[in-house]
Scaffold this motif. Structure first.
Motif, mmCIF file in Angstrom:
data_model
loop_
_atom_site.group_PDB
_atom_site.id
_atom_site.type_symbol
_atom_site.label_atom_id
_atom_site.label_comp_id
_atom_site.label_asym_id
_atom_site.label_seq_id
_atom_site.Cartn_x
_atom_site.Cartn_y
_atom_site.Cartn_z
ATOM 1 N N ILE A 4 54.644 12.826 35.870
ATOM 2 C CA ILE A 4 54.107 11.467 35.034
ATOM 3 C C ILE A 4 53.587 10.246 35.262
ATOM 4 O O ILE A 4 52.472 10.017 35.556
ATOM 5 N N ALA A 14 51.004 14.227 31.166
ATOM 6 C CA ALA A 14 51.744 15.088 30.589
ATOM 7 C C ALA A 14 51.538 15.298 31.610
ATOM 8 O O ALA A 14 50.659 16.159 32.571
ATOM 9 N N THR A 29 48.819 19.794 29.324
ATOM 10 C CA THR A 29 49.176 18.934 29.829
ATOM 11 C C THR A 29 48.131 18.423 30.434
ATOM 12 O O THR A 29 47.920 17.192 30.383
ATOM 13 N N ASN A 48 57.310 20.836 28.765
ATOM 14 C CA ASN A 48 56.531 20.538 28.443
ATOM 15 C C ASN A 48 56.543 19.069 27.924
ATOM 16 O O ASN A 48 57.950 18.617 27.233
ATOM 17 N N VAL A 49 56.304 17.942 28.970
ATOM 18 C CA VAL A 49 56.812 16.607 28.958
ATOM 19 C C VAL A 49 55.850 15.354 28.600
ATOM 20 O O VAL A 49 54.669 15.795 29.555
ATOM 21 N N VAL A 50 55.704 15.175 27.889
ATOM 22 C CA VAL A 50 54.501 13.779 27.302
ATOM 23 C C VAL A 50 55.016 12.505 27.219
ATOM 24 O O VAL A 50 56.572 12.215 26.645
ATOM 25 N N GLU A 68 56.461 13.368 23.920
ATOM 26 C CA GLU A 68 57.112 15.165 23.049
ATOM 27 C C GLU A 68 57.915 15.432 24.510
ATOM 28 O O GLU A 68 57.191 15.173 25.436
ATOM 29 N N ILE A 94 45.914 16.498 27.754
ATOM 30 C CA ILE A 94 46.465 15.959 27.194
ATOM 31 C C ILE A 94 46.111 14.423 28.454
ATOM 32 O O ILE A 94 45.635 12.867 27.505
ATOM 33 N N THR A 95 46.175 15.016 29.434
ATOM 34 C CA THR A 95 46.517 13.653 30.908
ATOM 35 C C THR A 95 44.559 13.283 31.184
ATOM 36 O O THR A 95 44.541 11.282 31.067
ATOM 37 N N SER A 128 49.743 13.258 20.863
ATOM 38 C CA SER A 128 50.170 12.209 22.177
ATOM 39 C C SER A 128 49.372 10.883 21.994
ATOM 40 O O SER A 128 49.725 9.787 22.851
ATOM 41 N N SER A 141 54.298 20.088 32.691
ATOM 42 C CA SER A 141 54.729 21.127 32.784
ATOM 43 C C SER A 141 55.791 20.669 33.716
ATOM 44 O O SER A 141 55.264 20.973 34.930
#
Lengths: 241, 241, 241, 241, 241, 241
Positions: free
Chosen positions: B225, B161, B127, B188-190, B199, B130-131, B97, B163
């Motif tokens: 996001i 990211a 998530t 889960n979305v990035v 992703e 990543i953030t 990511s 969820s």
């Protein structure tokens, strides 16, 4: 003058925060200056195999450093696939120190697992771990009493630890990282609130040390630990945030 | 009504604390409600063997949970001697990511290592990681610019990211642990700040999901996001404590 | 024109050979073009410890590549002493995909273990593994019905998987190794015979992707999986050699 | 009366056999009563990576127990695939103790590796190891002088170690296994021939100990180590068998 | 009558398929009855560290069984994290057997790595592996000659292997699994095409064996290996499919 | 003339010292010239899981070399975290050899564990191990008879082992390290006191060997083992020191 500009017998500012995380039965963030260790105590209703069926409890400890708790990043032990000798030494020391003040028979067939994880390191992580773990274990055991599981808290007295060393010929208390690197002799002392020793571990990193130096270091450590016991007691009297 | 009593499209309170620890080039504590992750970014002046001599940089990530970050204690991976499949999946995801938004050629022959360590877990640790890591890496790269090592920051845009899941037939944003356990589908979305996907990982834990459900989840994640990107920007504009 | 000279929505030639080896309860060699995976399903009369005594079954998967299934030889994981993160990710995906279509309560307290071993790799080994494992598991479960162990086959419906990607701006189906290396975005989709998604895993290897691209890829995957379901059904109707 | 019927300040019979095996540059069998440890010192012409190119030498130690050196058989560490925490603690202690008396600059860029393998254990294996290793290292370094590799022996002085403990309220010297098990406090002391401490490791196995007890133990250990130094010197003056 | 109903000196049907997979420089599927082993030979342009710079080549072998190649599933060695003693014994045997017939000086500073992976096991997997690996290595080395890398093939002669055993008092050739389990003595013989022994490994599983029995087994093996050499030669004369 | 100046059929001086260490039920130091192996036999009152409840016993063996038993120091297997293939081969061989002469049914549900640890290596460590282990196991089993645990010793006959090789065209007995390195063919033979073979393992290190050479080696080994059996018997008749 010692590198930290503290007087020889001065501790760093110590902060003990109870209830730092939620899930553990005891959870303490302890700070010795810039050294920060998260100490949790978890209570489990079973004991390791070698103790099963004897009606006695057990207490053990694990220790770790976050990879970037240090000046330069250290390899993650989980990724390397094994714990270093230093890690094992420290976690065995933490376990022995706490077992010395807990009545394992009174604990009954349950286990307390201490986790000491160093968030930030600046010397003295093992002594901060022991001092913080003591408070976390006390909270966890008080919880068992509060829930009626145990009639009384099986911790007999508080225990704390501090490092001492000889810097430039001068015995000094509570070494930070810079001081620790500059000391010939480094000693970790673990002591109970009634002034009995649990562990004394002195190591000559450079020149070996004399009996007189050893005595001076023990005097210094004794006073430091008394002060730490007071800070532990004060923390335990405050409400959890 | 979802278990957390939040509206379906509401994030948990998010807090981003920069400079949480001292040694790392970037150090961020990110909180998604009760989920707390310490994200550090370390810069090293060498790259892994497979990249040596090519003038390009690298960015990689490692992930861990403190043993008592969870409701019941989990075994310490360092003590077990290996990282679980779940840990490896998550750290690979974090690395991919962040690599998606950093120009590795512009970074030069140096490596950024992200460490995401979960202090307290309540769902969404990957998530949040990543953030938070995005902010820590931004700080570390800004440091390289400030020290004159790089002419410009090689991070092209922010990445965050979140969820999403289907709870009781209803698509909901940013699942906490209780909700995650009760959802049939978990995604889960990035996504980058310009609205591109890095992703998308959707998994049917229970019943498989339809295209319409997938679409609703993606809509929800996209809005979430954008909100996280705003919070990242706000954090980056504040002074480090 | 895509590297393989196939039209964008064309699968590679797929071959499903049941009964490829003798000992396993289900044994399938599946070929997606030059990708060849041996999928076996083994039935055991016990379940892992965490499920014991609950009357439910379990299904899990393991995955491996023969060292010289690839263009250049890869190190043998058994010799290196651990499975890579990629291997663990794939075997977890295979397991989740099959568990999504098997009624574990109806299976009773027994375990199905899938082994997917790649004899030759040319892209798409995880999607071929899922598609082939489904047939192997079906054979193994039919065997339990034939032997009177189960009253009915607990597999609710077929499941299959395919990869899709964006090659040179064009969404294409079922990537071979050369195409996979040249695609910016790579997505693996796992879907049941009734058109529900089990897993959607899209990754931007290079440029991040838009919602429109995501939609096009899902359309392509949906059609491809329907075609694979037909091939699975045809294989299951043939006699075992 | 202590279990061994020795007077409180009596060592067990100590035997130091030089040249016990042929290949090592130094090879000593040391016996503290029924405790038998084979100590070898190997000289290698390279140093570990972290020291390369600095012109300094290194000295390190490894320790092991034969599986049936103990009353009941212990698992072989090579078969278990890892060394216990106790093993690592002991080998780190042996290495530190010998490094304290060897001038690593004078050694030049070469390494001495000590191996202490316990053939038979009856308490005090770590103190016997240090005492025997000192003689083995002296022999190995004398060999370098004899071959003209070094102008003078870089060992500055002898080092030896002994255990002390409090048995039934009485401080006693050189604990055998039965005594060690019955002692509340156990201390290992490492000291040089000029009477300086290298390590002091006191542990309360049962009740914590007072400063007065600590002092008495140190007195006892000091006398014991002087006696051991005499036995080392006598052994070094004899011809190798 | 032996369990397989073969005459005592009869091999099982042997099938040697060259070019079974595409990527390896040599790739052979060898079948001894129901035993199926995929043998690949990979050529690499470097040698292990201990041989570097000497102008000589190296040849080594690895062996594995697919988890469900056997009657009941065996644990995957990659998942267990180590290769069994049996696996290591077999792969060392395969390596030694092939090195005995290849001129490593003529090979130059490159390495041949043999992988023998058992797809289906019914006894004799190690002897099938050696016999098949010989053909795969021959193909790989012929490839080096064809590409002008080597002036001549450095394999001096063919090598093959077979098992023999005493079943119910009768010496029999090429044991399948059922026979192997029922034999008191089991011998594996590796021999070159000119009739010289490379390895003779006889083991008394039950009753120890006499010199006369040993002689009878060697006679039987010698004839069997001659037959296998003929089959190897015939396979090498056919075109690769 | 062979390097050791022995006649071709001469063993090295063999010394068998019983009762070398105290704790083990059987403890033997065996010397074949400069090769010294400490063989202990430990009796435990339980068997491995796969045998539990069958009323049969088990016998197994472990083998190790002290790091500096060899000319140059070898890495400690416990520190490397795994046993080499050679170690595993040897310990499996020792176990099989002794199981061949012990009636495991008569042993009852208990286990004998043999540990063979090489103190000094000069060739022939595996054959010395088997020969010495036989005496240690005999002592351990006699102890069970003496304590009334077993009515009779379940060892049916003695077993011993020796190496033979072809040195400069000449078959020679009991190779030391220098001879072993110079031999084209090396064979280890394990034989019972009644002249039956338990293991025959011949390996061509250089040129492959003929049937005639094999026969000559077996003749030599047979005579050597008879001599070793005599030495075992003589040792067993002496009192334990």
């Amino acid at each position: 003058m010692r590198p930290s500009h503290r007087s020889p017998n001065a501790l760093r500012p110590v902060r003990i925060t109870r209830g730092f995380t939620r899930h553990a039965e005891g959870s303490v963030l302890i700070e010795f200056g810039d050294t920060q260790v998260l100490c949790t105590a978890s209570v489990e209703d079973s004991v390791p195999g070698f103790l099963r069926g004897q009606g006695r409890g057990w207490l053990t400890a694990e220790y770790g450093m976050l990879p970037r708790s240090t000046h330069t990043r250290s390899a993650r032990e989980a990724a390397r696939g094994k714990q270093s000798g230093r890690t094992q030494e420290i976690q065995r020391l933490i376990g022995r120190s706490l077992r010395a003040v807990v009545d394992l028979n009174a604990l009954g067939e349950r286990q307390v697992i201490i986790d000491c994880d160093v968030l930030q390191a600046d010397g003295g992580t093992r002594t901060a771990s022991i001092t913080g773990a003591c408070v976390a274990v006390m909270d966890a055991l008080n919880g068992l009493v509060a829930r009626g599981v145990l009639p009384a808290n099986p911790m007999r007295e508080l225990v704390a630890a501090v490092s001492v060393g000889i810097h430039d010929g001068q015995p000094v208390l509570d070494l930070d990282y810079a001081e620790d690197s500059a000391c010939d002799t480094d000693m970790n002392v673990v002591m109970t609130a009634t002034g009995h020793f649990v562990e004394v571990q002195g190591t000559a990193e450079g020149a070996a040390f004399t009996r007189a130096e050893l005595d001076a270091l023990l005097d210094l450590a004794t006073a430091g630990i008394e002060e730490l016991n007071g800070l532990q007691r004060a923390a335990l009297e405050r409400d959890i945030a």
